[in-house]
Design a protein around this motif. Sequence first.
Motif, short mmCIF file in Angstrom:
data_model
loop_
_atom_site.label_atom_id
_atom_site.label_comp_id
_atom_site.label_asym_id
_atom_site.label_seq_id
_atom_site.Cartn_x
_atom_site.Cartn_y
_atom_site.Cartn_z
N CYS A 3 -8.54 6.27 -5.68
CA CYS A 3 -8.60 4.83 -5.44
C CYS A 3 -10.04 4.43 -5.17
N CYS A 6 -10.02 2.62 -1.16
CA CYS A 6 -9.89 3.39 0.07
C CYS A 6 -10.22 4.87 -0.13
N CYS A 33 -2.44 1.86 -5.88
CA CYS A 33 -2.68 2.84 -4.83
C CYS A 33 -1.56 2.77 -3.81
N ASN A 35 -1.52 3.72 -0.89
CA ASN A 35 -2.04 3.51 0.48
C ASN A 35 -2.40 2.05 0.73
N CYS A 36 -3.25 1.46 -0.10
CA CYS A 36 -3.75 0.12 0.18
C CYS A 36 -3.26 -0.92 -0.82
N TYR A 38 -4.25 -1.36 -3.87
CA TYR A 38 -5.27 -1.74 -4.85
C TYR A 38 -4.85 -1.25 -6.24
#
Length: 62
Positions: A3, A6, A33, A35-36, A38
């Motif tokens: 990513c 992050c 992503c 996690n975030c 994106y």
Amino acid sequence: MKCQLCGLEFREEEGQAACMGCPVSRSCSLIKCPNCGYEVPKEPGLIKKLKRWKERRNETQR
Ligand SMILES: [Zn+2]
């Protein structure tokens, strides 16, 4: 893949799973992503090859 936002490294499948809620998930060319959230555009192997080829071409032109 990694990513750009992050820095989390994840598999393409994981990114596609995160994009499941997307109505165009089948034709979606982005990887999300986990996690975030994106969205990273997929980079097909052909484009990678093209980039390398261009780089080499620039080197020989000098
Ligand atoms: Zn991220």
